[in-house]
Each structure stands twice: as structure tokens, then as C-alpha cells.
Design an enzyme around this catalytic site. Sequence first.
Site, PDB file in Angstrom:
ATOM      1  N   ARG A 111      29.816  52.393  40.205  1.00  0.00           N
ATOM      2  CA  ARG A 111      29.830  52.440  41.673  1.00  0.00           C
ATOM      3  C   ARG A 111      28.945  53.559  42.215  1.00  0.00           C
ATOM      4  NH1 ARG A 111      36.176  50.919  42.839  1.00  0.00           N
ATOM      5  NH2 ARG A 111      35.793  48.674  43.082  1.00  0.00           N
ATOM      6  N   LYS A 136      47.015  45.229  41.029  1.00  0.00           N
ATOM      7  CA  LYS A 136      47.139  45.417  42.474  1.00  0.00           C
ATOM      8  C   LYS A 136      47.530  44.114  43.158  1.00  0.00           C
ATOM      9  CE  LYS A 136      43.340  48.280  42.663  1.00  0.00           C
ATOM     10  NZ  LYS A 136      42.042  48.366  43.304  1.00  0.00           N
ATOM     11  N   GLY A 190      36.931  47.388  40.052  1.00  0.00           N
ATOM     12  CA  GLY A 190      36.548  48.506  39.190  1.00  0.00           C
ATOM     13  C   GLY A 190      36.964  48.291  37.744  1.00  0.00           C
ATOM     14  N   GLY A 193      39.045  43.382  45.849  1.00  0.00           N
ATOM     15  CA  GLY A 193      39.683  42.736  46.999  1.00  0.00           C
ATOM     16  C   GLY A 193      38.666  42.329  48.055  1.00  0.00           C
TER      17      GLY A 193
HETATM   18  P1  ADP Z   1      40.480  45.647  39.436  1.00  0.00           P
HETATM   19  O1  ADP Z   1      40.195  47.129  39.443  1.00  0.00           O
HETATM   20  O2  ADP Z   1      39.541  44.902  38.538  1.00  0.00           O
HETATM   21  O3  ADP Z   1      40.563  45.065  40.820  1.00  0.00           O
HETATM   22  P2  ADP Z   1      43.321  46.132  39.225  1.00  0.00           P
HETATM   23  O4  ADP Z   1      43.076  47.530  39.633  1.00  0.00           O
HETATM   24  O5  ADP Z   1      44.076  45.256  40.137  1.00  0.00           O
HETATM   25  O6  ADP Z   1      41.946  45.433  38.784  1.00  0.00           O
HETATM   26  O7  ADP Z   1      44.133  46.093  37.856  1.00  0.00           O
HETATM   27  C1  ADP Z   1      43.685  46.732  36.683  1.00  0.00           C
HETATM   28  C2  ADP Z   1      44.839  47.290  35.910  1.00  0.00           C
HETATM   29  O8  ADP Z   1      45.821  46.290  35.679  1.00  0.00           O
HETATM   30  C3  ADP Z   1      44.433  47.811  34.563  1.00  0.00           C
HETATM   31  O9  ADP Z   1      44.633  49.201  34.539  1.00  0.00           O
HETATM   32  C4  ADP Z   1      45.365  47.090  33.599  1.00  0.00           C
HETATM   33  O10 ADP Z   1      45.870  47.936  32.587  1.00  0.00           O
HETATM   34  C5  ADP Z   1      46.486  46.636  34.495  1.00  0.00           C
HETATM   35  N1  ADP Z   1      47.226  45.495  33.953  1.00  0.00           N
HETATM   36  C6  ADP Z   1      46.744  44.305  33.573  1.00  0.00           C
HETATM   37  N2  ADP Z   1      47.710  43.526  33.073  1.00  0.00           N
HETATM   38  C7  ADP Z   1      48.854  44.240  33.134  1.00  0.00           C
HETATM   39  C8  ADP Z   1      50.213  43.979  32.755  1.00  0.00           C
HETATM   40  N3  ADP Z   1      50.574  42.816  32.224  1.00  0.00           N
HETATM   41  N4  ADP Z   1      51.116  44.967  32.971  1.00  0.00           N
HETATM   42  C9  ADP Z   1      50.745  46.137  33.501  1.00  0.00           C
HETATM   43  N5  ADP Z   1      49.489  46.436  33.882  1.00  0.00           N
HETATM   44  C10 ADP Z   1      48.550  45.504  33.690  1.00  0.00           C
HETATM   45 MG    MG Z   2      41.448  48.799  39.749  1.00  0.00          MG
END
Ligand code: ADP
Ligand code: MG
Length: 391
Positions: free
Chosen positions: A35, A196, A349, A372
Site C-alpha cells: 500500500r 472482518k 490487505g 471492502g
Molecule cells: P482482508 O485484509 O483481505 O480484507 P480480513 O482483514 O477481513 O481480510 O481478514 C484477514 C484475517 O482473517 C487474517 O488475519 C486471517 O487469519 C483471519 N481468518 C481467516 N479465517 C479465519 C478463521 N476461520 N478464524 C479466525 N480468523 C480467520
Molecule cells: Mg485485513
Amino acid sequence: MKSVENLDVRGKTVFVRADFNVPLDDQGNIRNDTRIRASLPTIQNLLARGAKLVLASHLGRPKGKPDPGLSLRPVAVRLAELLGRAVIMAPDVIGPEVAVLKTNLGDGGILLLENVRFHPGETKNDPELALALAEGIDIFVNDAFGSSHRAHASVVGIAGRIAVKAAGSLMKKEVDFLKKAIHPAKPYTAILGGAKTEDKIPVIESLLEKADQILIGGAMAYTFLKAQGFGVGKSLVEPDKFEIALTILRKAEERGVQLLLPTDHVLTASLESGTVVQIATDYPFPAELLGVDIGPKTTAAYAEIISRAKTILWNGPLGVFEIPAFAEGTMQIARAIAASSAVSIIGGGDSIAALAKAGVSDRISHISTGGGASLEFIAAGTLPGIEALEE
Ligand code: ADP
Ligand code: MG
């Protein structure tokens, strides 16, 4: 959308809302600087044309008060390295000291404000904070595509206080690409995971209008499963999203959208243990275990759908991919997307970090800096932060 290239910026103080919300490790080191690098074209272009820069971003979720673990200081250090120039780190977001630093900026000077979410007014789009941010600023540039789905003070509020405003080049690049996904080639497959859930679930409702398949994984899957009454042990769930999860399942059925949930799960006793206890194909899970990855059956089923897609949208890892024993599902899905000939759009991210870990970043059509935000832009065709530039 007005572009920053068309503005006369020489000698002007330009406020750039960037997206420096980078993942940090336990020691506060930057885990992935994609980023920051993505913001360089706008920053370098403005510097080359003699602007004075005031940079702002949020980092994480500090709850409206200073949190030393979420300071932007490591970003200032990395940015200075990447630019080969001094970056002045402000002690705060606004206030008398910051006002002096703004006034004293020379041509080509760079001031990075502290994490805007250290101030409670940021997420409330407080007009007083917007006014204070705009103080001493001639031009507002929004280059934070990844934050533009939020009506926050440094994204939307400040835009209303400054007459001259434009989109940065990253914002423009994102919008130009994502516009294509508003009318996607079909089959259109969306893969949603991550943690999230609160941010992502509302977007699924609009995705239901466009996608042919929605493949769910990550922690989000457990909110959907638990909402239907399945016992998921200690898996991460968000009970206040059960109702909307059920609504989404019902709407998917009504519209003939295939909304798939994992059918097998990698279970562990704790994240710290880093070991797999069992693969569950049935419910309830043992009460002391939690789901941390999609299982091999789910992975194969999802990969098969991905191989037939013409447009792929992916946001959110399918498991706790940071821990090697729980990364397999996410890595396989990343490889399946890379192998596909579809237009592929990946945002978020952690999803970007997962792509890098799978070594397939260069085989993706568009890596969006926004998770998002990319979902919401594709659903709505615009974002609050983009609208604010046009007013
Ligand atoms: P992004 O940054 O790609 O938008 P998020 O921030 O929503 O994604 O989610 C990423 C996090 O979700 C990672 O740190 C990952 O460890 C966590 N995660 C994925 N699957 C699970 C799960 N089953 N239980 C707990 N945490 C999870
Ligand atoms: Mg994230």
C-alpha cells in the site's frame, strides 16, 4: 473524476489522503508495504511539480484515542526510504504543533500526520475535525481508494472544506479498472473470507444481484453456519450478524445464486498450538475446537468453480493463512485463481499478503488496495469518498 495531474500545484500545500493501512507484525514491523508503494506515483508526481505535502492515513482500529502500537511512525520511515527524502512525522493529527509544522513546510517538504483514527472525530466525520484538517491546506487529493467507502472526516468531511480537489493516480487507476467489473463477464464468481465479517456481509447483499456463485470461507463462514443452528465449537462468530446472514441465504436461494459454505473444516484446539487436530465434515464440532481453514473437499469444489469462471472477485483469506498449518486452503485457492484465464480482481490487505505468500501476485488481473472498498464500488458503482470529490 478530476485528476491531480491537471491541477497547478507549485508552491501549494496539498493534503493527500493516502491509504497506509499496512499489516504489522507483533514487533510493529511492516509485514507488507504494497500500500505504501502504491501511493508513490501520486506523491512523486506532486513533489516533482513543487507541491508541499501533508499526508494522512489511518492504521488499524485505534478506537478514537492514541495507541502507540498503531502509530504511523514506521510508515514515515519506510516512505522516507522509498522516496529518498526526509519525511517529517507529526506528533498528532491536528493541534498547534501540527499547525506550525504545516506552516513551516518548504517546497517539496513532506509532513505525515499521525494516525487519523487517534482522533475520535475521524470515523464520526466530525465537522470540527474536518475544519482543523483543512487548515492551511490549498488542495485536497484523495488517493485512498481503500478508505473511500467510509464517510470519515479525512476522506469526506475535509473535501467539503476545500474548493480545489482531485483524485490521485492510484484512485484513478482503481476506479478505471473496477468500472469493468460493474458489468462482469459471466460466470462471475466471488470468493469471500477473512475476519472482518461486519464490513463484508452488507456487501454480499449487493453482490447477490451480480454474482453467479459466492464462495464463502474464513471466519465469515462460521457466522453463516452458526446462524443456521450448526454447532461450530469455538470458531469465531458474530452473533449480531446472524439475522442478516439468514436473509442473505434466503435471497440467494430466491435469486438462484449459488452461495456455497465449506463442507469440511480444518479444526484446531488453539491458534497458538499451530497444529491441526482433525478435519470435520459434520456438525457439531467438538466444543473445544475451532475452524481455521477450509478442508480439502471444499478446496477442490471451490477450485473447480473457479476454473470455469470468467470474472473472479476475491476478498478475504479462507483460513488463518499466517500460520502454515492453516494456510493450505488459502494457498490452493490463490493458485486456482492464478491458473484461471478469467479477469481476476483481488482486494484486501491480508488477501494481498496471501497472494504474495502463494507467489502468484503477477498472475492476477488487478490487485486492488481496497478490500471492502472494491466490493462496495463494484456493488454501488461509486463510493462516498469519490462523490465528495465531485461536489
Ligand atoms: P482482508 O485484509 O483481505 O480484507 P480480513 O482483514 O477481513 O481480510 O481478514 C484477514 C484475517 O482473517 C487474517 O488475519 C486471517 O487469519 C483471519 N481468518 C481467516 N479465517 C479465519 C478463521 N476461520 N478464524 C479466525 N480468523 C480467520
Ligand atoms: Mg485485513
